[in-house]
Design a protein around this motif. Structure first.
Motif, PDB file in Angstrom:
ATOM      1  N   LYS A 219       0.829  -1.212   0.000  1.00 36.84           N
ATOM      2  CA  LYS A 219       0.000   0.000   0.000  1.00 36.84           C
ATOM      3  C   LYS A 219       0.864   1.263   0.000  1.00 36.84           C
ATOM      4  O   LYS A 219       0.575   2.237  -0.712  1.00 36.84           O
ATOM      5  N   VAL A 220       1.931   1.242   0.809  1.00 35.42           N
ATOM      6  CA  VAL A 220       2.841   2.394   0.867  1.00 35.42           C
ATOM      7  C   VAL A 220       3.476   2.643  -0.501  1.00 35.42           C
ATOM      8  O   VAL A 220       3.540   3.788  -0.976  1.00 35.42           O
ATOM      9  N   VAL A 221       3.944   1.575  -1.132  1.00 35.42           N
ATOM     10  CA  VAL A 221       4.567   1.702  -2.459  1.00 35.42           C
ATOM     11  C   VAL A 221       3.546   2.221  -3.471  1.00 35.42           C
ATOM     12  O   VAL A 221       3.846   3.115  -4.271  1.00 35.42           O
ATOM     13  N   PHE A 222       2.338   1.668  -3.429  1.00 33.83           N
ATOM     14  CA  PHE A 222       1.292   2.081  -4.366  1.00 33.83           C
ATOM     15  C   PHE A 222       0.953   3.565  -4.191  1.00 33.83           C
ATOM     16  O   PHE A 222       0.783   4.292  -5.165  1.00 33.83           O
ATOM     17  N   ASP A 223       0.860   4.017  -2.923  1.00 29.20           N
ATOM     18  CA  ASP A 223       0.525   5.423  -2.648  1.00 29.20           C
ATOM     19  C   ASP A 223       1.611   6.383  -3.132  1.00 29.20           C
ATOM     20  O   ASP A 223       1.322   7.517  -3.517  1.00 29.20           O
ATOM     21  N   SER A 224       2.869   5.932  -3.093  1.00 28.00           N
ATOM     22  CA  SER A 224       3.980   6.822  -3.455  1.00 28.00           C
ATOM     23  C   SER A 224       4.335   6.785  -4.937  1.00 28.00           C
ATOM     24  O   SER A 224       5.030   7.678  -5.437  1.00 28.00           O
ATOM     25  N   LEU A 225       3.861   5.763  -5.638  1.00 26.00           N
ATOM     26  CA  LEU A 225       4.235   5.612  -7.052  1.00 26.00           C
ATOM     27  C   LEU A 225       3.876   6.816  -7.925  1.00 26.00           C
ATOM     28  O   LEU A 225       4.693   7.243  -8.756  1.00 26.00           O
ATOM     29  N   PRO A 226       2.684   7.417  -7.768  1.00 21.54           N
ATOM     30  CA  PRO A 226       2.388   8.591  -8.603  1.00 21.54           C
ATOM     31  C   PRO A 226       3.391   9.720  -8.429  1.00 21.54           C
ATOM     32  O   PRO A 226       3.755  10.387  -9.398  1.00 21.54           O
ATOM     33  N   SER A 227       3.849   9.931  -7.195  1.00 23.59           N
ATOM     34  CA  SER A 227       4.838  10.995  -6.940  1.00 23.59           C
ATOM     35  C   SER A 227       6.185  10.637  -7.566  1.00 23.59           C
ATOM     36  O   SER A 227       6.818  11.480  -8.215  1.00 23.59           O
ATOM     37  N   LEU A 228       6.628   9.402  -7.363  1.00 23.04           N
ATOM     38  CA  LEU A 228       7.920   8.977  -7.902  1.00 23.04           C
ATOM     39  C   LEU A 228       7.913   8.937  -9.425  1.00 23.04           C
ATOM     40  O   LEU A 228       8.949   9.111 -10.063  1.00 23.04           O
ATOM     41  N   SER A 229       6.736   8.724  -9.998  1.00 16.92           N
ATOM     42  CA  SER A 229       6.644   8.656 -11.457  1.00 16.92           C
ATOM     43  C   SER A 229       7.019   9.975 -12.122  1.00 16.92           C
ATOM     44  O   SER A 229       7.427  10.000 -13.282  1.00 16.92           O
ATOM     45  N   LEU A 230       6.889  11.076 -11.371  1.00 17.55           N
ATOM     46  CA  LEU A 230       7.286  12.382 -11.923  1.00 17.55           C
ATOM     47  C   LEU A 230       8.748  12.357 -12.340  1.00 17.55           C
ATOM     48  O   LEU A 230       9.105  12.847 -13.423  1.00 17.55           O
ATOM     49  N   ILE A 231       9.605  11.780 -11.486  1.00 16.32           N
ATOM     50  CA  ILE A 231      11.035  11.723 -11.800  1.00 16.32           C
ATOM     51  C   ILE A 231      11.263  10.891 -13.060  1.00 16.32           C
ATOM     52  O   ILE A 231      12.031  11.268 -13.943  1.00 16.32           O
ATOM     53  N   VAL A 232      10.573   9.756 -13.145  1.00 16.88           N
ATOM     54  CA  VAL A 232      10.733   8.873 -14.300  1.00 16.88           C
ATOM     55  C   VAL A 232      10.288   9.573 -15.578  1.00 16.88           C
ATOM     56  O   VAL A 232      10.982   9.542 -16.604  1.00 16.88           O
ATOM     57  N   VAL A 233       9.141  10.235 -15.515  1.00 16.52           N
ATOM     58  CA  VAL A 233       8.585  10.905 -16.704  1.00 16.52           C
ATOM     59  C   VAL A 233       9.494  12.043 -17.155  1.00 16.52           C
ATOM     60  O   VAL A 233       9.867  12.136 -18.333  1.00 16.52           O
ATOM     61  N   VAL A 234       9.859  12.918 -16.215  1.00 15.02           N
ATOM     62  CA  VAL A 234      10.624  14.113 -16.581  1.00 15.02           C
ATOM     63  C   VAL A 234      12.057  13.763 -16.979  1.00 15.02           C
ATOM     64  O   VAL A 234      12.521  14.127 -18.067  1.00 15.02           O
ATOM     65  N   ILE A 235      12.765  13.055 -16.092  1.00 15.95           N
ATOM     66  CA  ILE A 235      14.163  12.722 -16.388  1.00 15.95           C
ATOM     67  C   ILE A 235      14.261  11.761 -17.562  1.00 15.95           C
ATOM     68  O   ILE A 235      15.108  11.916 -18.450  1.00 15.95           O
ATOM     69  N   GLY A 236      13.365  10.761 -17.587  1.00 10.36           N
ATOM     70  CA  GLY A 236      13.369   9.817 -18.700  1.00 10.36           C
ATOM     71  C   GLY A 236      13.126  10.505 -20.029  1.00 10.36           C
ATOM     72  O   GLY A 236      13.795  10.223 -21.027  1.00 10.36           O
ATOM     73  N   GLY A 237      12.172  11.441 -20.044  1.00 10.90           N
ATOM     74  CA  GLY A 237      11.871  12.176 -21.279  1.00 10.90           C
ATOM     75  C   GLY A 237      13.026  13.034 -21.743  1.00 10.90           C
ATOM     76  O   GLY A 237      13.314  13.115 -22.949  1.00 10.90           O
ATOM     77  N   ILE A 238      13.716  13.679 -20.802  1.00 15.73           N
ATOM     78  CA  ILE A 238      14.849  14.546 -21.159  1.00 15.73           C
ATOM     79  C   ILE A 238      16.020  13.714 -21.680  1.00 15.73           C
ATOM     80  O   ILE A 238      16.611  14.023 -22.716  1.00 15.73           O
ATOM     81  N   VAL A 239      16.364  12.648 -20.953  1.00  9.60           N
ATOM     82  CA  VAL A 239      17.501  11.806 -21.345  1.00  9.60           C
ATOM     83  C   VAL A 239      17.236  11.102 -22.674  1.00  9.60           C
ATOM     84  O   VAL A 239      18.133  10.973 -23.516  1.00  9.60           O
ATOM     85  N   ALA A 240      15.994  10.668 -22.875  1.00  9.70           N
ATOM     86  CA  ALA A 240      15.650   9.970 -24.121  1.00  9.70           C
ATOM     87  C   ALA A 240      15.513  10.920 -25.304  1.00  9.70           C
ATOM     88  O   ALA A 240      15.368  10.466 -26.440  1.00  9.70           O
ATOM     89  N   GLY A 241      15.549  12.222 -25.041  1.00 11.66           N
ATOM     90  CA  GLY A 241      15.444  13.193 -26.112  1.00 11.66           C
ATOM     91  C   GLY A 241      14.026  13.441 -26.585  1.00 11.66           C
ATOM     92  O   GLY A 241      13.806  14.032 -27.651  1.00 11.66           O
ATOM     93  N   ILE A 242      13.049  12.992 -25.791  1.00 11.57           N
ATOM     94  CA  ILE A 242      11.642  13.213 -26.159  1.00 11.57           C
ATOM     95  C   ILE A 242      11.293  14.686 -26.034  1.00 11.57           C
ATOM     96  O   ILE A 242      10.544  15.242 -26.844  1.00 11.57           O
ATOM     97  N   PHE A 243      11.846  15.349 -24.990  1.00 14.80           N
ATOM     98  CA  PHE A 243      11.662  16.782 -24.865  1.00 14.80           C
ATOM     99  C   PHE A 243      12.888  17.404 -24.202  1.00 14.80           C
ATOM    100  O   PHE A 243      13.726  16.714 -23.617  1.00 14.80           O
ATOM    101  N   THR A 244      13.013  18.720 -24.338  1.00 15.89           N
ATOM    102  CA  THR A 244      14.132  19.446 -23.746  1.00 15.89           C
ATOM    103  C   THR A 244      13.887  19.615 -22.244  1.00 15.89           C
ATOM    104  O   THR A 244      12.812  19.301 -21.731  1.00 15.89           O
TER     105      THR A 244
END
Length: 434
Positions: A219-244
């Motif tokens: 439950k703790v992991v599930f509750d925190s996943l939306p917040s942690l996903s921000l790092i994955v989305v933003v950093i992943g997108g920048i490193v992959a060259g999807i966006f600046t």
């Protein structure tokens, strides 16, 4: 007297005097730069050039990333993120002696990387952890010291505006590479604090958290996943060259707004206040950048960076000695100056020296910001120190002693990052960013 030497004395002398008498740093930078310029060129040229440099300094698409990340951090600070990340941190380190101290460190690493602010992290995590630690009979000064020391870890772990400012003033060092370079040093900084906290906790017999069942952990992991996903989305997108980086910051704003609505801990009526706070912070940063552009022009015109390079190289041409001297100077600078103006002022001075002795600009950026992260935890002007002490309701005097025990491992971590460049450059190289 040589005009370049006179300009150097006027520039740094007047700036130091204005710092001592309490003039705002951005205003002090502007006035001292103009006074130094008067020793070099006529007034009419100064007036035109200073205005031009002021606007050139803020005429940058990259600066939008700072504004958007600030807005995203403001939304998250008010959106109920902290408690979910604290629960996740407790899940990771709860079975260690002094579990709440370790939870504080990991919580700051997680929340600081999302909010991008050491002050916000010290306030948000500290306000939740202080009552819990008080209930478990932790020494309030020790609790505050751990919170203060670990708050700046998020300035190394991306996404962080500190690297964006450095990229801007260093002539376009890759933001993606800088972001990736910050992970291991940021984690190392946090671990160094946890090692000392572990031994203190063992000595003081601070309690271990209760065991968590698999269902509770899930439950703790599930509750925190939306917040942690921000790092994955933003950093992943920048490193992959999807966006600046700028586009990634805008995505972070949209994501954090959706997340705040999902958690239902921020009202629509709160957004004007959030926007107002962001505008105020943005105005301060932009004025700092503009004023620092004038100072950079004066320093370049007077040949100050080259003078300092020649001075350091005259002491020694050994990279180990030069890096040690730069670390000592930057640690001293961090004691008296906040991180953003320090980056803006000292990058043009020290980066040419670093590249001259073969230091990669990405590696030097990590060294610079690591030094200044330590600085904002120190008296007399450390912002994290003041906020952390206030949140814990302890005096600055009482928190200094336990803080000194934490400065030692932090400086050791800094020296490791300085002299073992792979700690900074391993991940950027693995991702093909260098």
């Amino acid at each position: 007297m040589d005009t370049s030497l006179l300009a150097t004395i006027v520039l740094f002398g007047s700036f130091f005097i204005m710092l001592v008498i309490g003039v705002p740093i951005s205003v002090g930078i502007g006035i001292s730069s103009l006074l130094a310029a008067l020793t070099l060129v006529p007034l009419d040229i100064i007036t035109f050039t200073a205005a031009q440099k002021l606007f050139e300094g803020i005429d940058s698409f990259t600066l939008l990333a700072i504004i958007f990340f600030m807005l995203s951090g403001s939304i998250m600070n008010n959106g109920g993120i902290a408690i979910r990340l604290i629960n996740l941190a407790k899940l990771f380190v709860g079975r260690m002696p002094g579990s709440l101290a370790h939870t504080n460190v990991v919580g700051n690493m997680l929340f600081g990387s999302i909010s991008g602010s050491a002050v916000a992290s010290a306030a948000a995590i500290g306000s939740v952890m202080t009552p819990l630690q008080k209930k478990e009979k932790y020494d309030p000064s020790f609790s505050a010291a751990v919170n203060i020391a670990s708050a700046p870890t998020g300035l190394l772990i991306p996404p962080t505006t500190a690297f964006i400012v450095y990229s801007l003033v260093s002539g376009g060092t890759s933001i993606s590479a800088l972001f990736m370079a910050g992970y291991l040093p940021g984690i190392l900084m946090g671990l160094s604090i946890m090692i000392v906290a572990y031994f203190i906790a063992k000595k003081e017999k601070y309690p271990i958290a209760d065991k968590v069942t698999f269902k509770q952990g899930l439950k703790v992991v599930f509750d925190s996943l939306p917040s942690l996903s921000l790092i994955v989305v933003v950093i992943g997108g920048i490193v992959a060259g999807i966006f600046t980086a700028t586009e990634g910051a805008a995505v972070a704003v949209l994501y954090s707004a959706i997340l705040a609505a999902f958690y239902r801990e921020i009202k629509i009526s709160d957004f004007p206040i959030v926007l107002k706070d962001t505008l105020v912070m943005t105005g301060i940063v932009l004025f700092l950048v503009g004023a620092s552009s004038i100072m950079s022009w004066v320093m370049a015109y007077a040949g100050i960076p080259q003078q300092i390079t020649d001075l350091l190289l005259s002491i020694s041409d050994n990279p180990i000695i030069i890096l040690l001297l730069m670390n000592i100077i930057l640690l001293a600078v961090g004691i008296f100056m906040d991180i953003t103006p320090a980056i803006l002022i000292f990058t043009p001075i020290f980066l040419p020296i670093a590249t001259n002795i073969g230091i990669d600009p990405v590696h030097f950026g990590v060294i610079l910001i690591f030094n200044l992260c330590i600085g904002i935890t120190t008296p007399p002007v450390g912002s994290a120190l003041f906020v952390g002490s206030s949140v814990a309701n302890v005096s600055i005097e009482s928190v200094i002693r336990p803080l000194f025990k934490l400065y030692i491992p932090m400086v050791i971590a800094l020296l490791l990052v300085t002299y073992f460049e792979w700690i900074s450059l391993l991940i950027p190289r693995l991702f093909g960013l260098m």
